[in-house]
Design a protein around this motif. Structure first.
Motif, PDB file in Angstrom:
ATOM      1  N   CYS A  60     -10.385   6.634  -2.234  1.00  0.00           N
ATOM      2  CA  CYS A  60     -10.545   5.310  -2.860  1.00  0.00           C
ATOM      3  C   CYS A  60     -11.545   4.486  -2.056  1.00  0.00           C
ATOM      4  N   SER A  61     -11.330   4.435  -0.738  1.00  0.00           N
ATOM      5  CA  SER A  61     -12.182   3.630   0.125  1.00  0.00           C
ATOM      6  C   SER A  61     -13.629   4.123   0.121  1.00  0.00           C
ATOM      7  N   ASP A 102      -8.376   7.205   5.978  1.00  0.00           N
ATOM      8  CA  ASP A 102      -7.768   7.894   7.115  1.00  0.00           C
ATOM      9  C   ASP A 102      -7.700   9.403   6.873  1.00  0.00           C
ATOM     10  N   GLY A 103      -7.493   9.809   5.633  1.00  0.00           N
ATOM     11  CA  GLY A 103      -7.470  11.248   5.351  1.00  0.00           C
ATOM     12  C   GLY A 103      -8.853  11.834   5.522  1.00  0.00           C
ATOM     13  N   ASP A 104      -9.808  11.172   4.949  1.00  0.00           N
ATOM     14  CA  ASP A 104     -11.202  11.600   5.021  1.00  0.00           C
ATOM     15  C   ASP A 104     -11.665  11.708   6.478  1.00  0.00           C
ATOM     16  N   ASN A 130      -4.766   3.319   5.252  1.00  0.00           N
ATOM     17  CA  ASN A 130      -3.610   2.883   4.457  1.00  0.00           C
ATOM     18  C   ASN A 130      -2.450   3.860   4.636  1.00  0.00           C
ATOM     19  N   VAL A 132      -2.002   6.770   3.862  1.00  0.00           N
ATOM     20  CA  VAL A 132      -1.654   7.566   2.677  1.00  0.00           C
ATOM     21  C   VAL A 132      -2.941   8.069   2.032  1.00  0.00           C
ATOM     22  N   GLY A 134      -4.687   7.797  -1.059  1.00  0.00           N
ATOM     23  CA  GLY A 134      -4.608   6.983  -2.264  1.00  0.00           C
ATOM     24  C   GLY A 134      -5.146   7.719  -3.474  1.00  0.00           C
ATOM     25  N   MET A 135      -6.344   8.235  -3.330  1.00  0.00           N
ATOM     26  CA  MET A 135      -7.038   8.786  -4.496  1.00  0.00           C
ATOM     27  C   MET A 135      -6.303   9.967  -5.143  1.00  0.00           C
TER      28      MET A 135
HETATM   29  C1  LIG Z   1     -12.491  19.521  -0.227  1.00  0.00           C
HETATM   30  C2  LIG Z   1     -11.629  18.519  -0.903  1.00  0.00           C
HETATM   31  N1  LIG Z   1     -10.289  18.620  -0.747  1.00  0.00           N
HETATM   32  C3  LIG Z   1      -9.504  17.740  -1.380  1.00  0.00           C
HETATM   33  C4  LIG Z   1     -10.021  16.756  -2.155  1.00  0.00           C
HETATM   34  C5  LIG Z   1      -9.116  15.811  -2.869  1.00  0.00           C
HETATM   35  N2  LIG Z   1      -9.081  14.487  -2.257  1.00  0.00           N
HETATM   36  C6  LIG Z   1      -9.847  13.489  -2.738  1.00  0.00           C
HETATM   37  S1  LIG Z   1      -9.622  12.060  -1.921  1.00  0.00           S
HETATM   38  C7  LIG Z   1      -8.440  12.747  -0.925  1.00  0.00           C
HETATM   39  C8  LIG Z   1      -7.716  11.951   0.125  1.00  0.00           C
HETATM   40  C9  LIG Z   1      -8.148  10.578   0.230  1.00  0.00           C
HETATM   41  O1  LIG Z   1      -7.402   9.929   1.196  1.00  0.00           O
HETATM   42  P1  LIG Z   1      -8.054   8.964   2.227  1.00  0.00           P
HETATM   43  O2  LIG Z   1      -9.230   9.621   2.849  1.00  0.00           O
HETATM   44  O3  LIG Z   1      -7.006   8.486   3.154  1.00  0.00           O
HETATM   45  O4  LIG Z   1      -8.657   7.807   1.342  1.00  0.00           O
HETATM   46  P2  LIG Z   1      -7.969   6.742   0.378  1.00  0.00           P
HETATM   47  O5  LIG Z   1      -8.052   7.310  -1.005  1.00  0.00           O
HETATM   48  O6  LIG Z   1      -6.566   6.553   0.813  1.00  0.00           O
HETATM   49  O7  LIG Z   1      -8.818   5.551   0.558  1.00  0.00           O
HETATM   50  C10 LIG Z   1      -8.263  14.083  -1.234  1.00  0.00           C
HETATM   51  C11 LIG Z   1      -7.291  14.967  -0.548  1.00  0.00           C
HETATM   52  C12 LIG Z   1     -11.433  16.710  -2.303  1.00  0.00           C
HETATM   53  N3  LIG Z   1     -12.033  15.793  -3.061  1.00  0.00           N
HETATM   54  N4  LIG Z   1     -12.187  17.590  -1.664  1.00  0.00           N
END
Ligand SMILES: Cc1ncc(C[n+]2csc(CCOP(=O)(O)OP(=O)(O)O)c2C)c(N)n1
Ligand code: SF4
Lengths: 280, 573
Positions: A60-61, A102-104, A130, A132, A134-135
């Motif tokens: 999302c971010s 945070d995941g990214d 966050n 978590v 989100g996306m």
């Molecule tokens: C190689 C790959 N694995 C999985 C995904 C699916 N995916 C898209 S966004 C995301 C996690 C996003 O979480 P975060 O980085 O914390 O960002 P937020 O959406 O919370 O801002 C995942 C697992 C992807 N796009 N590409």
């Protein structure tokens, strides 16, 4: 209406750095205010739009580049720091900022985060935490608490300790480390300005609530507090203080003085001269 | 009596200096005007273990390994069983062996090759600072009739810095070896060198690829080491710097390709090099390059097997992943050099194409080309340069459209620093104005455009190397081209006309051009170095091949030899 950080500044307005694309975020998402902080920071610094590049991964971010009016590269999940390093190493004169979640940043992009901190290329990383994903609709991230049971993927909780982004950044050698909270875009803007102006790799950890999958994060308003110390240039001192903090202290922890990494290059030989080396 | 080509194996466990002797033999032959090729056979060990320098010399350009070895000289027989299959011999071959190292191993002796004893260790031992590899070099030089002046120049160049004692020791070793071999009369004297003609180069495929990158205008490289691609990166590191470019060591291949995309997005032509496992890690970002229309060149030096596979031996088995490995519909360029020298042309061309078409280009080299060194005529200068179509009319009333749907499919690019061109490049599907869009019509339009820019481009004659005529044709690619070319020429020398089509532009496919090249052909032989005949299946999937189609396909590590292709062709006639 756009407001300036200080009234006597003349120059671009934050709105000049916004695109006319409407964000896809949920109403109330913390990222709106972070975006406001970012454009305020850009206006404060009066960055040339055409000399500024924002890079993001996926999440999302990471949608932020489309919402700005500078050059942007919305890349793939986890690789934003490596892409941004390529931009800055190839064109050192550009201003490079990176946005992501945070995941990214700490899961799929963890290795790049580690190496971006130690490489110390002069760019600024704004990571919106966050706690978590989100996306992808609410799974545990590397900053989620071990006993958070709201995800279908980990109904018993992730069961592993969350990482602490600020401590991680310090351990990996980041040169400037700060924390902000999205609710206060002026403060977010100030931290970004300080980070951009500080030579080397700056990490700005921003608590940015996901109101959809972690509505309880609305309470962060009352959880956050000023960090309460002056920034140090000593990473050891910063680390000690950060470990004593509860993870909600806001401010600048480290403004270090490591030299940024930027290989110099100057053409000293022609290709014809290099070719001569192959002649029998 | 003289011969037209000699193939020599210098064999010895690590430390014996077989590689150095092979290198010096090739350099000396180059000095006196012969052509040559040296490949290496090593195991995956870091140091020590088995090692062989495989050298072929000839008065005319050498296209591939010899049919069999005329001479094997062994400094010791340790571990030779491991690669005995790579050392084909016949009764006409000569095995030179040091009696102190024991009997010739049965696997080699079984060939019926003539055995000649040379007390290599003893001869070297008599010289202060003497080394076995110099004794061996002297013996081989005497057998093939290599003039001493050629060796002197090499010794001077290689050992000049080490001082007179080292030069004297080497010379004494060479003298001792050549004195012993002088009386053997093995009938392996090479026909006189031809020193006329163009300047010659002594170059490896990996160096040639690096030079091609420079000549194409590359100014940025992000690197992660992997055998057998590392030499490209190591060659580029100092040479990019000398020409005003930069090389950065990245943390992994995911970062290498990502950094290259970043540099390229900012307008700087970029390259990285890797082998199969690294290419796999890069595929997601290569797809990003396709969708965001960011040029980048990836040289994949293929090696045996999946994963680490057989990391020091050659194969052409990354074809499938290079062509089909990206996810979604991701049209991109795939090209393959047809010889060591052609690694220069093809890489330079790839840089040009990637920039002109704003898309990633994968260059499929392989270990046999990359890590082999050849004496070649100095390659002709090609005009291909990085030249990206940049947007010009920015800042006007009309808002800049990064992904404008133009007739050629190529949209004028704005790069950071250009006022009015601000946009977000995106892997997320987008409309012409670069804004995210998941609409069917935008997806269709952008996919059409990304494909059209590849299919409507005129690639000229470079799409393939085509030679010969007749009703029988070999269709091949990459390092299988050398032995195929030699086989076709042998057939022609014996009076049967044949054609060679070595396809350099693998993707996008060129059906009309191949049909024209094969017009009138009734028999096609596809030659490639894979187990699953990937290239044959690829051709079947995209082209109408005329007449009866046969396949010569074998996995690594055994190189394809001209004799095998020739025999297959004879069996088809
Ligand atoms: C190689 C790959 N694995 C999985 C995904 C699916 N995916 C898209 S966004 C995301 C996690 C996003 O979480 P975060 O980085 O914390 O960002 P937020 O959406 O919370 O801002 C995942 C697992 C992807 N796009 N590409
Ligand atoms: S899912 Fe969460 S992080 Fe994503 S937009 Fe909605 S509130 Fe923001």
């Amino acid at each position: 209406m756009d407001t300036h950080l200080t009234d006597d500044v003349v120059g671009p307005l934050p709105g000049d750095y916004k695109s006319d694309v409407k964000p896809i975020w949920c109403p109330g998402c913390g990222d709106y205010s972070v975006l406001a902080g970012i454009t305020r920071a850009m206006a404060t610094m009066g960055l040339e739009r055409h000399d500024t590049v924002v890079v993001s991964g996926i999440g999302c971010s990471s949608r932020i580049p489309a919402y700005t009016s500078v050059y942007g590269y919305h890349t793939v999940h986890g690789r934003s720091l490596a892409v941004a390093s390529g931009v800055k190493l190839a064109r050192p004169e550009l201003n490079v900022l990176i946005f992501g979640g945070d995941g990214d940043g700490f899961s799929i992009g963890g290795n790049h985060f580690l190496h971006a901190c130690r490489r110390n290329v002069d760019m600024t990383y704004i990571v919106m935490d966050n706690q978590v994903y989100g996306m992808t609709k609410g799974q545990a991230s590397p900053t989620t608490e071990a006993d958070w049971c709201e995800s279908k993927l980990t109904p018993e909780g992730p069961g592993v300790n969350p990482i602490q982004p600020v401590a991680l950044a310090l351990a990996c050698g980041a040169n400037f480390v700060a924390r902000g909270f999205s609710n206060n875009p002026n403060e977010v803007a100030r931290l970004i300005v300080e980070g951009v102006r500080h030579p080397g790799f700056s990490v700005i950890h921003i608590l940015s609530p996901c109101v959809t999958f972690r509505p309880e994060q609305r309470n962060w308003k009352s959880t956050v507090h000023p960090y309460g110390r002056e920034p140090t240039d000593d990473p050891n001192e910063a680390m000690r203080a950060v470990l004593e903090d509860d993870g909600f202290g806001l401010g600048i922890f480290l403004a270090g003085n490591r030299r940024p990494f930027q290989p110099e290059s100057a053409a000293t030989r022609s290709i014809a001269q290099i070719e001569e080396g192959f002649a029998v | 009596m003289t011969v037209d080509s000699v193939t020599i194996a210098l064999v010895g466990s690590g430390g014996a200096g077989a590689m150095t002797a092979g290198q010096m033999l090739l350099d000396a032959a180059a000095n006196v005007g012969w052509y040559g090729l040296m490949s290496r056979s090593t195991g995956p060990q870091i140091r020590g273990g088995e090692a062989a320098a495989l050298v072929r010399l000839s008065p005319t350009p050498v296209h591939g390994p010899g049919d069999r070895f005329d001479i094997i000289i062994a400094f010791d027989w340790q571990n030779v069983e491991r690669f005995a299959a790579e050392l084909p011999l016949s009764e006409k071959s000569v095995i030179i062996t040091d009696p102190s190292q024991g009997e010739v191993p049965a696997v080699l002796a079984a060939s019926g090759a003539k055995q000649v004893e040379l007390p290599i260790k003893e001869l070297a031992g008599r010289i202060p600072g003497g080394r076995v590899n110099m004794v061996g070099l002297g013996a081989v030089a005497a057998i093939v009739g290599l003039p001493r002046a050629g060796i002197d120049a090499v010794i001077q160049k290689a050992l000049g810095k080490k001082g007179d004692a080292a030069i004297q020791a080497s010379n004494a070793g060479i003298d001792a070896g050549s004195k012993e071999a002088a009386g053997w009369n093995l009938g392996l004297e090479l026909a006189a060198p031809n020193k006329e003609g163009a300047t010659r180069w002594n170059i490896s495929g990996n160096e040639a690829a690096g030079l091609g990158a420079l000549k194409g205008g590359v100014k940025f490289c992000a690197a992660y080491p992997i055998t057998p691609a590392t030499e490209i990166l190591e060659w580029l590191a100092p040479n990019l710097a000398k020409t005003g470019g930069k090389l950065v060591q990245a943390e992994d291949e995911l970062a290498s390709i990502a950094m290259c995309l970043g540099a390229s997005f900012s307008g700087v032509p970029s390259i990285t090099a890797t082998a199969g496992p690294g290419l796999s890690l890069m595929t997601e970002c290569i797809g990003l390059g396709v969708a965001s229309e960011t040029p980048v060149v990836i040289v994949d030096v293929q090696r045996g097997g999946p994963s680490t596979g057989i990391p020091t031996k050659s194969e052409q088995s990354d074809l499938n992943i290079a062509v089909y490995g990206l996810h979604g519909d991701a049209p991109h360029l795939v090209v393959g050099p047809t010889s060591i020298g052609d690694c220069l042309f093809t890489t330079q061309w790839a840089v040009h194409l990637a920039e002109a078409l704003q898309t990633p280009a994968i260059v499929l080299s392989d270990q046999a080309m990359g890590q082999s060194r050849a004496i070649v005529d100095k390659p002709a200068d090609a005009p291909h340069k990085a030249n990206r179509l940049l947007a010009t009319d920015l800042g006007g009333e009309a808002k800049y459209k990064r992904y404008a749907d133009t007739e050629s499919g190529v949209s004028p690019a704005a790069i950071p620093g250009m006022p009015g061109g601000e946009h977000t490049a995106d892997g997320l599907e987008h409309a012409e104005n670069a804004l995210p869009s998941s609409q069917a019509s935008d997806h269709q339009k952008q996919l059409d455009k990304r494909l059209r820019k590849l299919t409507s481009h005129d690639y000229g004659d470079a799409w393939a190397d085509v030679e010969g005529e007749g009703e029988i044709a070999v269709v091949t690619w990459g390092s299988a081209t050398g032995p195929s070319r030699e086989a076709v020429r042998r057939l022609e020398a014996a009076g049967t006309k044949a054609r060679l089509v070595a396809i350099r532009l693998i993707s996008p496919v060129q059906p009309a051009k191949l049909a024209a090249a094969l017009d009138g052909v009734s028999k096609v032989l596809v030659v490639e170095q894979t187990h699953g005949a990937q290239f044959h299946k690829f051709l079947r999937g995209h082209y109408d091949l005329p007449g009866a189609v046969s396949v010569f396909s074998r996995p690594g590590p055994l190189p394809i030899r001209a004799r095998e292709v020739h025999e297959t062709l004879l069996s088809l006639i």
